[in-house]
Design a protein around this motif. Structure first.
Motif, PDB file in Angstrom:
ATOM      1  N   LEU A  95       0.823  -1.209   0.000  1.00  0.00           N
ATOM      2  CA  LEU A  95       0.000   0.000   0.000  1.00  0.00           C
ATOM      3  C   LEU A  95       0.856   1.257   0.000  1.00  0.00           C
ATOM      4  O   LEU A  95       0.512   2.248  -0.653  1.00  0.00           O
ATOM      5  CB  LEU A  95      -0.950   0.005   1.198  1.00  0.00           C
ATOM      6  CG  LEU A  95      -2.126  -0.952   1.122  1.00  0.00           C
ATOM      7  CD1 LEU A  95      -2.893  -0.945   2.432  1.00  0.00           C
ATOM      8  CD2 LEU A  95      -3.031  -0.591  -0.027  1.00  0.00           C
ATOM      9  N   LEU A  96       1.972   1.215   0.714  1.00  0.00           N
ATOM     10  CA  LEU A  96       2.883   2.353   0.723  1.00  0.00           C
ATOM     11  C   LEU A  96       3.462   2.592  -0.675  1.00  0.00           C
ATOM     12  O   LEU A  96       3.606   3.738  -1.107  1.00  0.00           O
ATOM     13  CB  LEU A  96       4.003   2.129   1.739  1.00  0.00           C
ATOM     14  CG  LEU A  96       4.978   3.266   1.970  1.00  0.00           C
ATOM     15  CD1 LEU A  96       4.270   4.510   2.474  1.00  0.00           C
ATOM     16  CD2 LEU A  96       6.047   2.833   2.958  1.00  0.00           C
ATOM     17  N   ILE A  97       3.757   1.514  -1.397  1.00  0.00           N
ATOM     18  CA  ILE A  97       4.242   1.646  -2.771  1.00  0.00           C
ATOM     19  C   ILE A  97       3.168   2.281  -3.653  1.00  0.00           C
ATOM     20  O   ILE A  97       3.438   3.201  -4.426  1.00  0.00           O
ATOM     21  CB  ILE A  97       4.671   0.276  -3.329  1.00  0.00           C
ATOM     22  CG1 ILE A  97       5.931  -0.202  -2.631  1.00  0.00           C
ATOM     23  CG2 ILE A  97       4.888   0.345  -4.838  1.00  0.00           C
ATOM     24  CD1 ILE A  97       6.322  -1.628  -2.951  1.00  0.00           C
ATOM     25  N   VAL A  98       1.935   1.794  -3.518  1.00  0.00           N
ATOM     26  CA  VAL A  98       0.833   2.338  -4.317  1.00  0.00           C
ATOM     27  C   VAL A  98       0.617   3.811  -3.999  1.00  0.00           C
ATOM     28  O   VAL A  98       0.426   4.633  -4.898  1.00  0.00           O
ATOM     29  CB  VAL A  98      -0.458   1.515  -4.087  1.00  0.00           C
ATOM     30  CG1 VAL A  98      -1.660   2.193  -4.701  1.00  0.00           C
ATOM     31  CG2 VAL A  98      -0.289   0.111  -4.641  1.00  0.00           C
ATOM     32  N   LEU A  99       0.680   4.170  -2.709  1.00  0.00           N
ATOM     33  CA  LEU A  99       0.520   5.581  -2.328  1.00  0.00           C
ATOM     34  C   LEU A  99       1.618   6.451  -2.929  1.00  0.00           C
ATOM     35  O   LEU A  99       1.344   7.566  -3.385  1.00  0.00           O
ATOM     36  CB  LEU A  99       0.511   5.729  -0.813  1.00  0.00           C
ATOM     37  CG  LEU A  99      -0.770   5.323  -0.111  1.00  0.00           C
ATOM     38  CD1 LEU A  99      -0.584   5.365   1.397  1.00  0.00           C
ATOM     39  CD2 LEU A  99      -1.903   6.229  -0.525  1.00  0.00           C
ATOM     40  N   GLN A 100       2.842   5.940  -2.932  1.00  0.00           N
ATOM     41  CA  GLN A 100       3.932   6.722  -3.512  1.00  0.00           C
ATOM     42  C   GLN A 100       3.744   6.874  -5.020  1.00  0.00           C
ATOM     43  O   GLN A 100       4.001   7.941  -5.572  1.00  0.00           O
ATOM     44  CB  GLN A 100       5.285   6.090  -3.219  1.00  0.00           C
ATOM     45  CG  GLN A 100       6.429   6.952  -3.712  1.00  0.00           C
ATOM     46  CD  GLN A 100       7.785   6.343  -3.485  1.00  0.00           C
ATOM     47  OE1 GLN A 100       7.911   5.173  -3.165  1.00  0.00           O
ATOM     48  NE2 GLN A 100       8.816   7.147  -3.657  1.00  0.00           N
ATOM     49  N   ILE A 101       3.298   5.834  -5.681  1.00  0.00           N
ATOM     50  CA  ILE A 101       3.075   5.917  -7.122  1.00  0.00           C
ATOM     51  C   ILE A 101       1.951   6.901  -7.427  1.00  0.00           C
ATOM     52  O   ILE A 101       2.057   7.709  -8.349  1.00  0.00           O
ATOM     53  CB  ILE A 101       2.780   4.518  -7.704  1.00  0.00           C
ATOM     54  CG1 ILE A 101       4.050   3.669  -7.662  1.00  0.00           C
ATOM     55  CG2 ILE A 101       2.252   4.621  -9.132  1.00  0.00           C
ATOM     56  CD1 ILE A 101       3.833   2.223  -8.041  1.00  0.00           C
ATOM     57  N   VAL A 158      10.902   5.692   4.740  1.00  0.00           N
ATOM     58  CA  VAL A 158       9.518   5.717   5.230  1.00  0.00           C
ATOM     59  C   VAL A 158       9.066   4.315   5.600  1.00  0.00           C
ATOM     60  O   VAL A 158       8.429   4.095   6.635  1.00  0.00           O
ATOM     61  CB  VAL A 158       8.586   6.341   4.159  1.00  0.00           C
ATOM     62  CG1 VAL A 158       7.133   6.260   4.582  1.00  0.00           C
ATOM     63  CG2 VAL A 158       8.993   7.767   3.880  1.00  0.00           C
ATOM     64  N   PHE A 159       9.405   3.348   4.750  1.00  0.00           N
ATOM     65  CA  PHE A 159       9.026   1.961   5.015  1.00  0.00           C
ATOM     66  C   PHE A 159       9.592   1.473   6.329  1.00  0.00           C
ATOM     67  O   PHE A 159       8.874   0.909   7.156  1.00  0.00           O
ATOM     68  CB  PHE A 159       9.497   1.055   3.872  1.00  0.00           C
ATOM     69  CG  PHE A 159       9.376  -0.405   4.184  1.00  0.00           C
ATOM     70  CD1 PHE A 159       8.139  -1.019   4.173  1.00  0.00           C
ATOM     71  CD2 PHE A 159      10.496  -1.165   4.490  1.00  0.00           C
ATOM     72  CE1 PHE A 159       8.012  -2.370   4.471  1.00  0.00           C
ATOM     73  CE2 PHE A 159      10.390  -2.507   4.786  1.00  0.00           C
ATOM     74  CZ  PHE A 159       9.146  -3.114   4.770  1.00  0.00           C
ATOM     75  N   TRP A 160      10.887   1.673   6.580  1.00  0.00           N
ATOM     76  CA  TRP A 160      11.501   1.181   7.805  1.00  0.00           C
ATOM     77  C   TRP A 160      11.013   1.955   9.026  1.00  0.00           C
ATOM     78  O   TRP A 160      10.884   1.395  10.120  1.00  0.00           O
ATOM     79  CB  TRP A 160      13.016   1.205   7.708  1.00  0.00           C
ATOM     80  CG  TRP A 160      13.529   0.121   6.837  1.00  0.00           C
ATOM     81  CD1 TRP A 160      14.175   0.275   5.660  1.00  0.00           C
ATOM     82  CD2 TRP A 160      13.406  -1.290   7.042  1.00  0.00           C
ATOM     83  NE1 TRP A 160      14.469  -0.956   5.128  1.00  0.00           N
ATOM     84  CE2 TRP A 160      14.012  -1.938   5.950  1.00  0.00           C
ATOM     85  CE3 TRP A 160      12.846  -2.074   8.045  1.00  0.00           C
ATOM     86  CZ2 TRP A 160      14.073  -3.330   5.840  1.00  0.00           C
ATOM     87  CZ3 TRP A 160      12.902  -3.457   7.931  1.00  0.00           C
ATOM     88  CH2 TRP A 160      13.513  -4.058   6.844  1.00  0.00           C
ATOM     89  N   HIS A 161      10.741   3.220   8.847  1.00  0.00           N
ATOM     90  CA  HIS A 161      10.224   4.030   9.951  1.00  0.00           C
ATOM     91  C   HIS A 161       8.865   3.489  10.409  1.00  0.00           C
ATOM     92  O   HIS A 161       8.649   3.225  11.591  1.00  0.00           O
ATOM     93  CB  HIS A 161      10.115   5.481   9.488  1.00  0.00           C
ATOM     94  CG  HIS A 161       9.884   6.449  10.577  1.00  0.00           C
ATOM     95  ND1 HIS A 161      10.911   7.071  11.230  1.00  0.00           N
ATOM     96  CD2 HIS A 161       8.749   6.912  11.150  1.00  0.00           C
ATOM     97  CE1 HIS A 161      10.419   7.870  12.153  1.00  0.00           C
ATOM     98  NE2 HIS A 161       9.105   7.793  12.116  1.00  0.00           N
ATOM     99  N   TYR A 162       7.945   3.315   9.466  1.00  0.00           N
ATOM    100  CA  TYR A 162       6.623   2.784   9.802  1.00  0.00           C
ATOM    101  C   TYR A 162       6.692   1.323  10.242  1.00  0.00           C
ATOM    102  O   TYR A 162       5.916   0.881  11.087  1.00  0.00           O
ATOM    103  CB  TYR A 162       5.653   2.939   8.631  1.00  0.00           C
ATOM    104  CG  TYR A 162       5.195   4.358   8.424  1.00  0.00           C
ATOM    105  CD1 TYR A 162       4.766   5.133   9.492  1.00  0.00           C
ATOM    106  CD2 TYR A 162       5.203   4.923   7.173  1.00  0.00           C
ATOM    107  CE1 TYR A 162       4.357   6.434   9.307  1.00  0.00           C
ATOM    108  CE2 TYR A 162       4.791   6.225   6.972  1.00  0.00           C
ATOM    109  CZ  TYR A 162       4.363   6.983   8.049  1.00  0.00           C
ATOM    110  OH  TYR A 162       3.950   8.262   7.859  1.00  0.00           O
ATOM    111  N   SER A 163       7.634   0.572   9.680  1.00  0.00           N
ATOM    112  CA  SER A 163       7.787  -0.827  10.068  1.00  0.00           C
ATOM    113  C   SER A 163       8.218  -0.958  11.521  1.00  0.00           C
ATOM    114  O   SER A 163       7.760  -1.858  12.231  1.00  0.00           O
ATOM    115  CB  SER A 163       8.818  -1.514   9.169  1.00  0.00           C
ATOM    116  OG  SER A 163       8.353  -1.597   7.861  1.00  0.00           O
ATOM    117  N   ALA A 164       9.090  -0.070  11.973  1.00  0.00           N
ATOM    118  CA  ALA A 164       9.528  -0.112  13.366  1.00  0.00           C
ATOM    119  C   ALA A 164       8.364   0.193  14.306  1.00  0.00           C
ATOM    120  O   ALA A 164       8.199  -0.472  15.340  1.00  0.00           O
ATOM    121  CB  ALA A 164      10.675   0.868  13.597  1.00  0.00           C
TER     122      ALA A 164
END
Length: 118
Positions: A72-78, A92-98
């Protein structure tokens, strides 16, 4: 698999020690971009503790949701940028993943007594 108070205390001490080591590493090997946390490291450590707390079976569900959130994060960025750029995605991915792993970790401490053994 029940998590005892002693295990929780040891895990908290472990997280504090890892936080201190991370702080020292960031200060010693400082980058020009002023990194405050190693988000990927915290995510991996928290997932290992989650697996330790609730076994190998139950973490599969939050990990599957984690993968869906990553897509979903990829889709939002696209949609937002009309392109996908890894350099913008990974922090952003690692920040939200943590943060997600921290929520699941706290949940693993609370819910582990009620999970059936598989």
């Amino acid at each position: 698999m029940t998590v005892s108070i002693q295990v929780v205390i040891l895990e908290i001490i472990l997280l504090l020690v890892i936080g201190g080591v991370e702080r020292l590493l960031v200060r010693i090997f400082h980058h020009p971009k002023k990194i405050k946390h190693l988000w990927w490291g915290w995510t991996i450590i928290l997932w290992l503790l989650i697996i330790f707390n609730i076994g190998f079976y139950w973490p599969a569900y939050p990990i599957a949701l984690w993968m869906i959130l990553a897509l979903l994060l990829i889709v939002l960025q696209i949609i937002h940028n009309h392109e996908f750029i890894y350099r913008r995605y990974w922090p952003v991915f690692w920040h939200y993943s943590a943060y997600y792993a921290l929520i699941i970790y706290i949940g693993s401490l609370i819910i582990s007594p009620w999970l059936p053994l598989i």
